[in-house]
Design an enzyme around this catalytic site. Sequence first.
Site, PDB file in Angstrom:
ATOM      1  N   ASP A 107       0.825  -1.207   0.000  1.00  0.00           N
ATOM      2  CA  ASP A 107       0.000   0.000   0.000  1.00  0.00           C
ATOM      3  C   ASP A 107       0.860   1.258   0.000  1.00  0.00           C
ATOM      4  O   ASP A 107       1.515   1.567   1.002  1.00  0.00           O
ATOM      5  CB  ASP A 107      -0.910  -0.015   1.233  1.00  0.00           C
ATOM      6  CG  ASP A 107      -1.905   1.130   1.256  1.00  0.00           C
ATOM      7  OD1 ASP A 107      -2.001   1.856   0.247  1.00  0.00           O
ATOM      8  OD2 ASP A 107      -2.577   1.301   2.284  1.00  0.00           O
ATOM      9  N   ASP A 336      -1.658   5.533  -5.863  1.00  0.00           N
ATOM     10  CA  ASP A 336      -2.038   4.707  -4.720  1.00  0.00           C
ATOM     11  C   ASP A 336      -2.256   3.262  -5.140  1.00  0.00           C
ATOM     12  O   ASP A 336      -3.237   2.946  -5.804  1.00  0.00           O
ATOM     13  CB  ASP A 336      -3.315   5.268  -4.076  1.00  0.00           C
ATOM     14  CG  ASP A 336      -3.796   4.407  -2.908  1.00  0.00           C
ATOM     15  OD1 ASP A 336      -2.934   3.879  -2.175  1.00  0.00           O
ATOM     16  OD2 ASP A 336      -5.016   4.264  -2.738  1.00  0.00           O
TER      17      ASP A 336
END
Length: 468
Positions: A107, A336
Site C-alpha cells: 500500500d 495509490d
Amino acid sequence: MASLPFIFFLSFFIISTTLTSAGAGAATIKLSLSPFPHPSSSHPYQILNNLVTSSVARAHHLKHPKAKADNTTSSLLRAPLFSHSHGGYTISLKFGTPPQTLPFVMDTGSSLSWFPCTSRYLCSQCAFPNVDPAKIPTFAPKLSSSSKLVGCRNPKCSWLFGLDVESRCQDCEPTSENCTQTCPPYIIQYGLGSTAGLLLVENLAFPQKTFQDFLVGCSILSNRQPAGIAGFGRSAESIPSQLGLKKFSYCLVSRRFDDTGVSSNMLLETGSGSGDAKTPGLSYTPFYRNQVASNPVFKEFYYVTLRKILVGDKHVKVPYSYLVPGSDGNGGTIVDSGSTFTFMERPVFEVVSKEFEKQMGNYRRVREIENRSGLAPCFNTSGYTSIEIPELSFQFKGGAKMALPLVNYFSFDGDDKVVCLMIVSDNVVGQGSHSGPAIILGSFQQQNYYIEFDIANNRFGWAERSCA
C-alpha cells in the site's frame, strides 16, 4: 472505524506478551506481488460492484483521513508480488527471531505496516472468497525473542501519535526515568476496513539482511482486512523511511480478479549512495509534497502533477483547481496501489466520461449493467465485428505521457458483449465537496506497467511492460 471498547480489549491480552532483540547482515532478496480471489459462483458484475464500492470508499478515506496520531553501498531486496480478487497485491515479509512469514497488502497510500497478531486475532467481515477468517495467518510475539512493546517515551511512538504523546501517558511522571507504560493503542481506517492494536519493534528479516527495531503494528482486531498491510507511504513509520530506501519499484501482473498464482517482483533498493541516473526506457515526472495540506496526513501521499487528460486526440477541459492543489491543499493527483480503480472527483469524471460518450455515440448505453456493476458508462457492442474505443492518456509535468492500454481502462464482458469504463467517482458534485486529492491513480490502471518510486531523486517513473 473500530470503536473504543476495542482498545481496552486490545490492551487486555497484547500487554501480556513477552519480548527482546537480535542480529543483522548484508542483503540481496526477492518479494512477490499477487492479487486476491473471488469464487467462480460470484457473478462478475457483483464482483465489480464490490470493487467499485471499495475503491470509492478508499478514495473518501484518502481525501478525508483522520490525522494520525551515513554513506553505504546500495543493495537490492526483492519480494514476489501477487494479485488478489479483493483488489490488492500482496508481498510476503518475515518478522521476528526466528522469522515468521506472513502476507501483506502492498500500500503506497499509508505508512504503518502491521500484521494480524496473536492467536486471539479477530477479523469481522473477512469471509472473502478463499479466505477463512478463522485461519488468517497471524504473528506470535511470544515465539519471537526480538519482539518488544513500544514504550510511551520511545521516539517511535511519536511517529504515529505526535510529539505531545507523553501527555497521554498518564503513568509517566515528567521526572520518571524508567516509565514502563506502553505507547497508546492505534486505530487505523482504510476506506471500508479498519484495524486496531499496539505497536511493537521487531526484526524485519530478508535472506541476507536483517533490519532491527522495525516499528510494526500488532493488530488484534480488524474489519474487512484479509491480510496485514505493508505501508509504503512517505511518513517516518513507512517501509521506505525505516529501511532508508533510495527507490522501490514493482510491475503489477494483469488481473481478472481471481488468484492465478502468477507473480512479479517488487524491488527495494537500500543505501544512501548518490546518483541521479534514470532507469533506461522509463518516463518520469517529479513527485511533490503537499506541504499546505488541510490535513497533515496528506503529506504521506505521493503527489504528481497531472497537466492534461486526453480521450483520443481530445484534451478534456478539467478545472485547474482539481489538477493542482490550492492554498488549502485540496486537489491534485496521487499514486495509490491500495486503490483498485482510479478515482476522479465528479467534475473531473463527468468531462472524461462525457467525452467517451460523445466519441462512442454509435454504441447504446446499458443502464442495467451500469446499475449492477457500479461502473459507467457501459456500452452494448453486440452486432459489431470491430469496436472502436478512443485512447485514454494522462500527460504529466515535464511532458511525460502515460497512454493506457485498452485493457487498463475498459473491461469487456464476452457474454453480455458490454464494455465499461473502469474509472470510478461518487455522486458528490460541487466545490463544497472538493477536499483532498481530486484524482487517485489506482492499481488497475497501473497493471502491466513497470512503476518506479525514485525517492532519492523525488520522481515517479513508468514504462509499459509485460509483468508476468
